[in-house]
Write a protein that holds these residues in place. Structure first.
Motif, mmCIF file in Angstrom:
data_model
loop_
_atom_site.group_PDB
_atom_site.id
_atom_site.type_symbol
_atom_site.label_atom_id
_atom_site.label_comp_id
_atom_site.label_asym_id
_atom_site.label_seq_id
_atom_site.Cartn_x
_atom_site.Cartn_y
_atom_site.Cartn_z
ATOM 1 N N ASP A 30 80.371 7.023 54.597
ATOM 2 C CA ASP A 30 81.397 7.545 53.679
ATOM 3 C C ASP A 30 80.867 7.473 52.245
ATOM 4 O O ASP A 30 81.372 6.748 51.399
ATOM 5 N N ARG A 31 79.833 8.253 51.974
ATOM 6 C CA ARG A 31 79.155 8.221 50.687
ATOM 7 C C ARG A 31 79.099 9.630 50.124
ATOM 8 O O ARG A 31 79.293 10.621 50.837
ATOM 9 N N GLU A 32 78.825 9.740 48.827
ATOM 10 C CA GLU A 32 78.822 11.056 48.187
ATOM 11 C C GLU A 32 77.755 11.969 48.783
ATOM 12 O O GLU A 32 77.958 13.175 48.922
ATOM 13 N N ASP A 33 76.611 11.420 49.140
ATOM 14 C CA ASP A 33 75.516 12.223 49.684
ATOM 15 C C ASP A 33 75.020 11.568 50.980
ATOM 16 O O ASP A 33 73.982 10.894 50.991
ATOM 17 N N PRO A 34 75.744 11.757 52.109
ATOM 18 C CA PRO A 34 75.363 11.088 53.368
ATOM 19 C C PRO A 34 73.935 11.399 53.803
ATOM 20 O O PRO A 34 73.227 10.511 54.277
ATOM 21 N N ARG A 35 73.496 12.653 53.659
ATOM 22 C CA ARG A 35 72.146 13.010 54.095
ATOM 23 C C ARG A 35 71.089 12.318 53.234
ATOM 24 O O ARG A 35 70.104 11.785 53.746
ATOM 25 N N GLY A 36 71.340 12.312 51.922
ATOM 26 C CA GLY A 36 70.404 11.631 51.035
ATOM 27 C C GLY A 36 70.378 10.143 51.294
ATOM 28 O O GLY A 36 69.303 9.512 51.267
ATOM 29 N N TRP A 37 71.548 9.575 51.583
ATOM 30 C CA TRP A 37 71.608 8.149 51.906
ATOM 31 C C TRP A 37 70.817 7.853 53.178
ATOM 32 O O TRP A 37 70.052 6.887 53.230
ATOM 33 N N ASP A 39 68.343 9.512 54.542
ATOM 34 C CA ASP A 39 66.899 9.642 54.299
ATOM 35 C C ASP A 39 66.357 8.420 53.556
ATOM 36 O O ASP A 39 65.273 7.906 53.882
ATOM 37 N N SER A 40 67.125 7.958 52.574
ATOM 38 C CA SER A 40 66.694 6.805 51.787
ATOM 39 C C SER A 40 66.631 5.547 52.643
ATOM 40 O O SER A 40 65.659 4.780 52.581
#
Length: 383
Positions: A30-37, A39-40
């Motif tokens: 439940d984050r602003e950028d799930p895909r970026g999260w 990957d990180s």
């Protein structure tokens, strides 16, 4: 107490036969950028595992599995074990994280996060009932997926309440009540059957107030003893989306607290009797674990986190020094709580995670035994 499934699934992987790469992490997306999260997290996990000594293939497989969509709403954690480039255990763990994110590579993974998420072996039903019938879902504690789902729809003609007066009104209202009873009666039969089949330990009921009352009358005595009623019509159009979820969590917390209380009470009772079927001193607990004598290990991880113990490749599974290994291979030096929990699981004992303040004495340990210890020898101290 430990979910028996935890022991069944973990014990073969705790023996130390093969190197294991493992990780536990909060994977709520439940984050602003799930895909970026994702990957990180995958990149950071891969780097950290390789630095910890994990093979690159194992680390890559685990990192990808860790951030795969969990399929359940946040908050949610994940516990993953990889051996030889293959995922051998991947558990989605709904609810708030029970420990800090952790990972590692070696002969023995840390089982405590999984034990903390699944402290009891409990199947439960969540029921939503209306005057036209209703339905239920079957869950296992600490699992996100539905084990079974069933809907029961009865007759819906003349289910509305009749307005007016006179003898015709009374007759129609009586007919409507009978329809309600028939509808919830069918649902009650299905619930009773599911309770028996799945050996459920809790039934949470929500829905229309009159339908809830009628359903309770239709249930067996066994099922009524498991009821936890949510005083909300969760099927109403204006019902809050999370009303049922929060009430189920409260009911589950009560069950867990009661079972921990019962284990602690049993420990105190047997210690007070001095009948030799419970121990609380460190040396006594170690000796009982080494002899596979422990039925239930009670443990506060924070009370023993300043100690380390040796994890062994065979019985007695745990030792304080190499000379106590009785010929078994020393696999690793582990935090005491992890080593003790592992020894308990490998000897088919249950594990109760409790606070040190609730445990007798000041060791943060206790054990209920399968058979009594012998009388203490004069002049000895098992502490």
């Amino acid at each position: 107490m430990t979910d028996t499934e935890v022991g069944d699934s973990l014990a073969p992987l705790l023996r130390g036969d093969r190197p294991t790469t493992w990780a536990y992490a909060d994977v709520s997306a439940d984050r602003e950028d799930p895909r970026g999260w994702a990957d990180s997290v995958a990149t950071a996990t891969l780097d950290a595992l390789v630095q910890a000594g994990a093979p690159v293939d194992d680390a890559r497989v685990l990192a990808e599995e860790l951030v795969a969509p969990p399929g359940v709403p946040a908050p949610v954690s994940r516990y993953v074990l990889v051996q030889g480039g293959e995922v051998v255990l991947s558990e989605v763990l709904p609810g708030p994280a029970k420990a800090a994110d952790a990972l590692g590579h070696g002969p023995v993974p840390d089982a405590l996060p999984l034990l903390a998420h699944r402290p009891v072996d409990l199947t439960f039903l969540v029921v939503e009932v209306g005057r036209d019938g209703g339905g239920f879902r079957v869950y296992r504690f600490g699992h996100g997926e539905v084990q079974r789902e069933q809907q029961v729809r009865g007759r819906t003609d003349t289910l509305h309440e009749i307005q007016g007066g006179g003898w015709a009104h009374k007759r129609m209202q009586s007919h409507t009540e009978e329809l309600w009873r028939q509808n919830v009666g069918e649902l009650g039969d299905a619930i009773d059957s599911a309770v028996r089949r799945h050996r459920a330990g809790l039934v949470v009921v929500a829905g229309d107030i009159r339908a809830r009352q009628l359903l309770e009358l239709e249930l067996s005595e066994e099922t009524r003893g498991l009821l936890s009623v949510v005083p909300t019509d969760t099927r109403a159009p204006d019902a809050a989306d999370d009303a049922l979820v929060s009430q189920v969590e409260v009911a589950l917390a009560r069950v867990v607290a009661q079972r921990v209380h019962d284990a602690l009470d049993l420990l105190r009772t047997h210690l007070g009797r001095g009948d030799g079927t419970a121990v609380s001193r460190v040396g006594e607990v170690f000796a009982a674990l080494a002899a596979a004598q422990v039925d239930t290990l009670l443990l506060d991880p924070s009370a023993v986190d300043d100690r380390t113990l040796l994890a062994l490749g065979d019985a007695p599974w745990v030792a304080t020094a190499p000379e106590e290994a009785l010929g078994a291979e020393v696999l690793a030096e582990l935090p005491a709580a992890s080593a003790l929990a592992r020894a308990a699981l490998l000897t088919d004992a249950r594990v109760v995670l409790a606070s040190a303040g609730a445990l007798p004495g000041d060791t943060g340990l206790g054990a209920l035994l399968r058979w009594p210890v012998g009388p203490a020898r004069p002049g000895t101290d098992a502490g």
